[in-house]
Design an enzyme around this catalytic site. Structure first.
Site, PDB file in Angstrom:
ATOM      1  N   LYS A 131     -31.639 -77.609  -9.388  1.00  0.00           N
ATOM      2  CA  LYS A 131     -30.617 -77.270 -10.381  1.00  0.00           C
ATOM      3  C   LYS A 131     -30.649 -78.323 -11.491  1.00  0.00           C
ATOM      4  O   LYS A 131     -30.816 -79.503 -11.207  1.00  0.00           O
ATOM      5  CB  LYS A 131     -29.221 -77.290  -9.746  1.00  0.00           C
TER       6      LYS A 131
ATOM      7  N   ARG B 214     -28.246 -67.416   1.539  1.00  0.00           N
ATOM      8  CA  ARG B 214     -28.565 -66.175   2.257  1.00  0.00           C
ATOM      9  C   ARG B 214     -29.519 -66.440   3.415  1.00  0.00           C
ATOM     10  O   ARG B 214     -29.545 -65.699   4.387  1.00  0.00           O
ATOM     11  CB  ARG B 214     -29.101 -65.132   1.268  1.00  0.00           C
TER      12      ARG B 214
HETATM   13  N1  BES Z   1     -24.414 -72.345  -4.196  1.00  0.00           N
HETATM   14  C1  BES Z   1     -24.993 -71.542  -5.225  1.00  0.00           C
HETATM   15  C2  BES Z   1     -23.973 -70.590  -5.863  1.00  0.00           C
HETATM   16  C3  BES Z   1     -22.838 -71.258  -6.594  1.00  0.00           C
HETATM   17  C4  BES Z   1     -22.937 -71.511  -7.941  1.00  0.00           C
HETATM   18  C5  BES Z   1     -21.657 -71.574  -5.938  1.00  0.00           C
HETATM   19  C6  BES Z   1     -21.890 -72.120  -8.608  1.00  0.00           C
HETATM   20  C7  BES Z   1     -20.598 -72.182  -6.599  1.00  0.00           C
HETATM   21  C8  BES Z   1     -20.721 -72.454  -7.942  1.00  0.00           C
HETATM   22  C9  BES Z   1     -26.142 -70.721  -4.663  1.00  0.00           C
HETATM   23  O1  BES Z   1     -26.836 -71.318  -3.624  1.00  0.00           O
HETATM   24  C10 BES Z   1     -27.116 -70.474  -5.747  1.00  0.00           C
HETATM   25  O2  BES Z   1     -27.672 -71.418  -6.235  1.00  0.00           O
HETATM   26  N2  BES Z   1     -27.299 -69.205  -6.098  1.00  0.00           N
HETATM   27  C11 BES Z   1     -28.215 -68.833  -7.120  1.00  0.00           C
HETATM   28  C12 BES Z   1     -29.026 -67.659  -6.623  1.00  0.00           C
HETATM   29  C13 BES Z   1     -30.197 -67.310  -7.494  1.00  0.00           C
HETATM   30  C14 BES Z   1     -31.231 -68.424  -7.468  1.00  0.00           C
HETATM   31  C15 BES Z   1     -30.793 -66.028  -6.990  1.00  0.00           C
HETATM   32  C16 BES Z   1     -27.399 -68.448  -8.341  1.00  0.00           C
HETATM   33  O3  BES Z   1     -26.341 -67.847  -8.202  1.00  0.00           O
HETATM   34  O4  BES Z   1     -27.826 -68.789  -9.444  1.00  0.00           O
HETATM   35 MN    MN Z   2     -28.347 -72.618  -4.276  1.00  0.00          MN
END
Ligand code: BES
Ligand code: MN
Ligand code: ZN
Length: 511
Positions: free
Chosen positions: A285, A359
Site C-alpha cells: 500500500k 478473503r
Molecule cells: N484491509 C483492506 C480493506 C480496507 C481498506 C479496510 C481501507 C479498511 C480501510 C483490504 O485488505 C484491501 O486491501 N482490499 C483491497 C482489495 C483489492 C486489492 C482487490 C481494496 O479494497 O483495495
Molecule cells: Mn489488504
C-alpha cells in the site's frame, strides 16, 4: 471500567458530580424532556429558556453544561440534545437516547459520578441509555502515560472515563431493569475491549499476542479455546492463512473459541478477519493508505467480543468464534503476486494482488467452520475499500447466500442501532476471478469490488449452510470527529448485531 448503577434516589436528591438531562428540538426552541422535572424546578421552571439563551437547540449532538446554584445535590447539569420532539404518543428512538447518553458521557471525562435522568418509557430505553453512557465513557490512554504538557496529572485525569453512571428512572428492584443493566454492562465492556484491541498498535498486537488475549478471556469465562500456530496450520494444510502470514516475522494463528449451552438447540459460527496489520504485502500500500491498517483485525475483535458477551449472558445457543489471524507484510518469504496457494478446502488460488489478503484467511476459516455444520455462519471483515466507496464510513454491507437470513441481519442491525445495508452477489462478476493457472484468482473486476470479494468467500462456505458476510471496512474505524458514543479509532462495529442475532437464535425466533 465505568460502573453502572440503577439509582434509588430521584434527580432532586441524588448526590453526584453531575446530572444529565435531555432536551428535544421543538418548533420554538428547546423542550425539556421527562426526567428533568427536578432540574427545571431548580431553575425556577425556566430551564428551557436558560438553555436557549446559551445557544442550545435540542438537536442531536447538542451538549450544554450549567452550574447549579441551589435546589439540587449536584453542582453541574449537562443538557444533551435528543433531536426533534417525537410525534404525539411516540417515544424517543432508542438510538437517539443511546447517542445522547454517549455525548453526555464523553463530555464528562474525568468526572467521578454522574446521574443520567434522560426520558425512560421502557426497559429498552433504560438499556439504550446505559449502553450509550458506558460506550461514551471510553478512552484509550494505554500509550499516553507520559503525555501532557505542563500539568501531566491533570491531563491524564481529564482523559479518564466517567467513573460511575447512575441511571435514574429505571426501577432498581425490577427484574427486567436489572437484567437490562447487566446486559448493557457485559455488552459495553466487551465492545470497549474490542475497541482496545483495534486501537492497540500493531507492534504490540500481532497474531500470537491476540491469541493470548483470547486465551485469557476463555479461561476467565469458561470457554473452550484452541489455537493453531504455524506448525499446526502447516500440518492442517491451511494454505490461505499461511500464505498471507508467511512474509511476517510474527507467524499466523487460527483461534477457535467456543461457547456451548447444555440446552442449546441451534449453533452459530462467527468468523472474523484478523489481519493485525495490513501493509498490502508485496503489492504494498502507498503512504496515505497504511497508517490506520492496525484496524484490519476489527472483524476478529468483533467476533471475539460477541462470543464472550454471549457467554457472559449465558444464552441458550452454541456459538463458535473463528479468528483468522495473520500479519500481511512484504519480505523475502512473502507470497508474491503470481503465486498459487492451495487452500484448506483443496481449491487453488492464484494470488494476483497480495493486498486482497482478507478473503484468503477468511476462506480457510469459512471452510473449517463449515465442517462443523452450524445452522448459520456470519463472517465479519474490514474487507474492501470498495464497500466504503459504496456505503460511506458509517454503514456496513451485508451479503450472503440466503436472502431471508441477510434480511434478518439487516433488521437486527437496525434494531440495535447499527447502520447497514443489504448488498447483492451478482453471479456475472464471478468470471472476472477466472485464473489461467488456478481454480480461482483472488481478484476480479474493479467495479463492484466489495461484491467480488463476497463472491470469492461464498465458494468456501459449505453448501446448505445459511451464510452472511458483513463488510465493516467503513464503520470499523472512526477517523472523523467523535459523535454520540463513537470515539476516534476502533468502534466495535457489528458486535451489537452479532449478540442480538445470538439472542434471537437462542429464543428460537430465527429459522
Ligand atoms: N484491509 C483492506 C480493506 C480496507 C481498506 C479496510 C481501507 C479498511 C480501510 C483490504 O485488505 C484491501 O486491501 N482490499 C483491497 C482489495 C483489492 C486489492 C482487490 C481494496 O479494497 O483495495
Ligand atoms: Mn489488504
Ligand atoms: Zn486487509
Amino acid at each position: 471500567m465505568t460502573a453502572l448503577t440503577l439509582s434509588t434516589s430521584g434527580a432532586a436528591t441524588l448526590r453526584a458530580d453531575a446530572l444529565v438531562v435531555g432536551i428535544a428540538k421543538g418548533p420554538k426552541g428547546p423542550v425539556v424532556t421527562a426526567g428533568a422535572e427536578a432540574v427545571d424546578k431548580a431553575f425556577d421552571g425556566k430551564l428551557a429558556s436558560v438553555l436557549e439563551t446559551l445557544g442550545a437547540s435540542g438537536a442531536e449532538g447538542d451538549v450544554t453544561k450549567l452550574p447549579v446554584l441551589s435546589g439540587l445535590k449536584t453542582p453541574l447539569v449537562v443538557a444533551v440534545g435528543l433531536g426533534p420532539v417525537p410525534e404525539k404518543d411516540d417515544a424517543f428512538a432508542a438510538e437517539s437516547l443511546r447517542r445522547a447518553a454517549g455525548n453526555a458521557a464523553r463530555a464528562l471525562h474525568g468526572v467521578k459520578k454522574a446521574g443520567f435522568a434522560l426520558p425512560i418509557e421502557s426497559v429498552e430505553d433504560a438499556e439504550a441509555i446505559a449502553e450509550g453512557a458506558l460506550l461514551g465513557a471510553y478512552s484509550f490512554t494505554a500509550y499516553q502515560d507520559q503525555a501532557g504538557t505542563d500539568d501531566k496529572a491533570a491531563k491524564k485525569d481529564a482523559k479518564l472515563p466517567l467513573g460511575e453512571v447512575a441511571l435514574l428512572g429505571a426501577k432498581p428492584r425490577d427484574k427486567a431493569f436489572k437484567a437490562a443493566a447487566e446486559r448493557a454492562t457485559a455488552l459495553a465492556e466487551e465492545i470497549n475491549r474490542a475497541r482496545d484491541l483495534v486501537n492497540t498498535p500493531p507492534n504490540d498486537l500481532y497474531p500470537e499476542s491476540f491469541a493470548a488475549v483470547a486465551q485469557a478471556a476463555a479461561k476467565e469465562h469458561g470457554l473452550k479455546i484452541q489455537v493453531l500456530d504455524e506448525k499446526a496450520l502447516a500440518k492442517g494444510n491451511y494454505g490461505g492463512i499461511l500464505g498471507v502470514g508467511q512474509g511476517a516475522a510474527h507467524g499466523p494463528r487460527l483461534v477457535k473459541i467456543s461457547y456451548t449451552h447444555a440446552k442449546a438447540e441451534k449453533s452459530l459460527a462467527f468468523v472474523g478477519k484478523g489481519i493485525t496489520y495490513d501493509s498490502g504485502g508485496i503489492s504494498l500500500k502507498p503512504a496515505g493508505h497504511n497508517e490506520t491498517m492496525k484496524c484490519d483485525m476489527a472483524g476478529a475483535a468483533a467476533v471475539f467480543a460477541a462470543v464472550v458477551t454471549v457467554a457472559r449472558l449465558g444464552l441458550k445457543v452454541n456459538v463458535t468464534g473463528w479468528l483468522a489471524l495473520a500479519e500481511n507484510m512484504p519480505s523475502g518469504t512473502a507470497t508474491r503476486p503470481g503465486d498459487v496457494l492451495r487452500m484448506y478446502s483443496g481449491k487453488t488460488v492464484e494470488v494476483l494482488n497480495t493486498d486482497a489478503e482478507g478473503r484468503l484467511v477468511l476462506a480457510d476459516a469459512l471452510t473449517r467452520a463449515s465442517e462443523e455444520n452450524p445452522d448459520a455462519i456470519v463472517d465479519v471483515a474490514t474487507l474492501t475499500g470498495a464497500m466504503m466507496m459504496a456505503l460511506g464510513n458509517r454503514t456496513f454491507g451485508i451479503m450472503g447466500n440466503d436472502e431471508s437470513f441477510r434480511t434478518a441481519i439487516h433488521e437486527i442491525a437496525e434494531e440495535v442501532g447499527e447502520q447497514s445495508w443489504p448488498m447483492p452477489l451478482p453471479s456475472e462478476l464471478r468470471k472476472g476471478m477466472n485464473s489461467d493457472t488456478a481454480d480461482i484468482a483472488n481478484m476480479g473486476e474493479r467495479m463492484g469490488g466489495g461484491l467480488v470479494a463476497g463472491l470469492f468467500l461464498q465458494e468456501f462456505v459449505g453448501e446448505d449452510i445459511a451464510w452472511a458476510h458483513l463488510d465493516i471496512a467503513g464503520p470499523a474505524f472512526h477517523e472523523a470527529a467523535p459523535f454520540g458514543y463513537t470515539h476516534k479509532g476502533g468502534t466495535g462495529s457489528s458486535i451489537r448485531t452479532l449478540v442480538k442475532l445470538a439472542e434471537r437464535t437462542a429464543d428460537g425466533d430465527l429459522g
